[in-house]
Design a protein around this motif. Sequence first.
Motif, PDB file in Angstrom:
ATOM      1  N   ARG A 193       0.858  -1.183   0.000  1.00 51.21           N
ATOM      2  CA  ARG A 193       0.000   0.000   0.000  1.00 51.21           C
ATOM      3  C   ARG A 193       0.897   1.236   0.000  1.00 51.21           C
ATOM      4  O   ARG A 193       1.791   1.350   0.833  1.00 51.21           O
ATOM      5  N   THR A 194       0.649   2.144  -0.918  1.00 54.87           N
ATOM      6  CA  THR A 194       1.491   3.334  -1.041  1.00 54.87           C
ATOM      7  C   THR A 194       0.988   4.494  -0.193  1.00 54.87           C
ATOM      8  O   THR A 194       1.727   5.415   0.098  1.00 54.87           O
TER       9      THR A 194
ATOM     10  N   ILE B 131      -2.628   0.692  -4.062  1.00 57.44           N
ATOM     11  CA  ILE B 131      -1.962  -0.608  -4.156  1.00 57.44           C
ATOM     12  C   ILE B 131      -1.027  -0.664  -5.357  1.00 57.44           C
ATOM     13  O   ILE B 131      -1.375  -0.234  -6.461  1.00 57.44           O
ATOM     14  N   GLU B 132       0.160  -1.190  -5.129  1.00 56.90           N
ATOM     15  CA  GLU B 132       1.091  -1.546  -6.194  1.00 56.90           C
ATOM     16  C   GLU B 132       1.431  -3.023  -6.048  1.00 56.90           C
ATOM     17  O   GLU B 132       1.524  -3.536  -4.931  1.00 56.90           O
ATOM     18  N   VAL B 133       1.620  -3.702  -7.179  1.00 54.94           N
ATOM     19  CA  VAL B 133       2.014  -5.107  -7.167  1.00 54.94           C
ATOM     20  C   VAL B 133       3.405  -5.241  -7.777  1.00 54.94           C
ATOM     21  O   VAL B 133       3.832  -4.405  -8.576  1.00 54.94           O
TER      22      VAL B 133
ATOM     23  N   ARG C 140      13.180  -6.456 -10.748  1.00 53.28           N
ATOM     24  CA  ARG C 140      11.828  -6.352 -10.203  1.00 53.28           C
ATOM     25  C   ARG C 140      11.304  -4.937 -10.404  1.00 53.28           C
ATOM     26  O   ARG C 140      12.076  -3.978 -10.420  1.00 53.28           O
ATOM     27  N   VAL C 141       9.991  -4.821 -10.521  1.00 56.36           N
ATOM     28  CA  VAL C 141       9.394  -3.513 -10.763  1.00 56.36           C
ATOM     29  C   VAL C 141       8.015  -3.465 -10.104  1.00 56.36           C
ATOM     30  O   VAL C 141       7.225  -4.398 -10.209  1.00 56.36           O
ATOM     31  N   TRP C 142       7.746  -2.356  -9.403  1.00 58.89           N
ATOM     32  CA  TRP C 142       6.431  -2.116  -8.814  1.00 58.89           C
ATOM     33  C   TRP C 142       5.557  -1.402  -9.834  1.00 58.89           C
ATOM     34  O   TRP C 142       6.003  -0.466 -10.496  1.00 58.89           O
ATOM     35  N   MET C 143       4.312  -1.840  -9.958  1.00 62.62           N
ATOM     36  CA  MET C 143       3.363  -1.230 -10.888  1.00 62.62           C
ATOM     37  C   MET C 143       2.006  -1.123 -10.219  1.00 62.62           C
ATOM     38  O   MET C 143       1.690  -1.891  -9.302  1.00 62.62           O
ATOM     39  N   ASN C 144       1.188  -0.187 -10.715  1.00 63.83           N
ATOM     40  CA  ASN C 144      -0.197  -0.208 -10.269  1.00 63.83           C
ATOM     41  C   ASN C 144      -0.908  -1.376 -10.946  1.00 63.83           C
ATOM     42  O   ASN C 144      -0.360  -2.028 -11.846  1.00 63.83           O
TER      43      ASN C 144
END
Length: 213
Positions: free
Chosen positions: A39-40, A53-55, A139-143
């Motif tokens: 959770r951002t 949220i980001e996954v 690795r990369v965080w995305m919506n």
Amino acid sequence: MMSMEIKELASSPPRSGRDLQRYNNKGFRLIVGCIPYRRTLSLQSHANPLEDIEVLLISSQKSSKLMFPKGGWELDEDIQFAAARETLEESGVVGKLEVKLGEWTFKSKSQDKFHKGSLFSMLVTEELDDWPEKNVRHRVWMNVKEAREACVHWWMREALDAFVCEMARPPKIELEKVGKCCRKEEVKCRGSQSLTMHVDGDRSLLIDNFVAS
């Protein structure tokens, strides 16, 4: 307790080989993994909880194609430990394992064999600087919408749709018809809001927006 056990594996090489690999009664290799998320912002920051949220997605070892962390479930571990272990080895995060999002049967293009995959949601509590596959993956965080478009595997995209249902908490999802190849249908979820999606073909759901009802 399990998170501490998993974290201790960060300095160990990833498991390899198939001697302990689990298979079902049809001979399908059993694959497990997670959709790691964070959770951002505060949960109360928006009427739309998905905006907070980001996954986390990772690259393939052999290409830049993106997916969620997953791997083989082995005989000496339960399914939850296997999912958390694979997530640590491939993406370098640990966290709280939550809901099993479903099971999918798919055919491996590289091996021309059928596998059965299961994915869990994982609330990430720590992102490690070093992990077993750091040198072969990024690795990369995305919506959620970006991840839905970027993820290469159809069954993982369906798992992301299940994740959306879990996180959005609406009583139903209204799927608007867009174009000739699309259909309108309802998916039951929990909560008190509605999510607008477009359905393209049999599997592809594109999340456009989240509207409070």
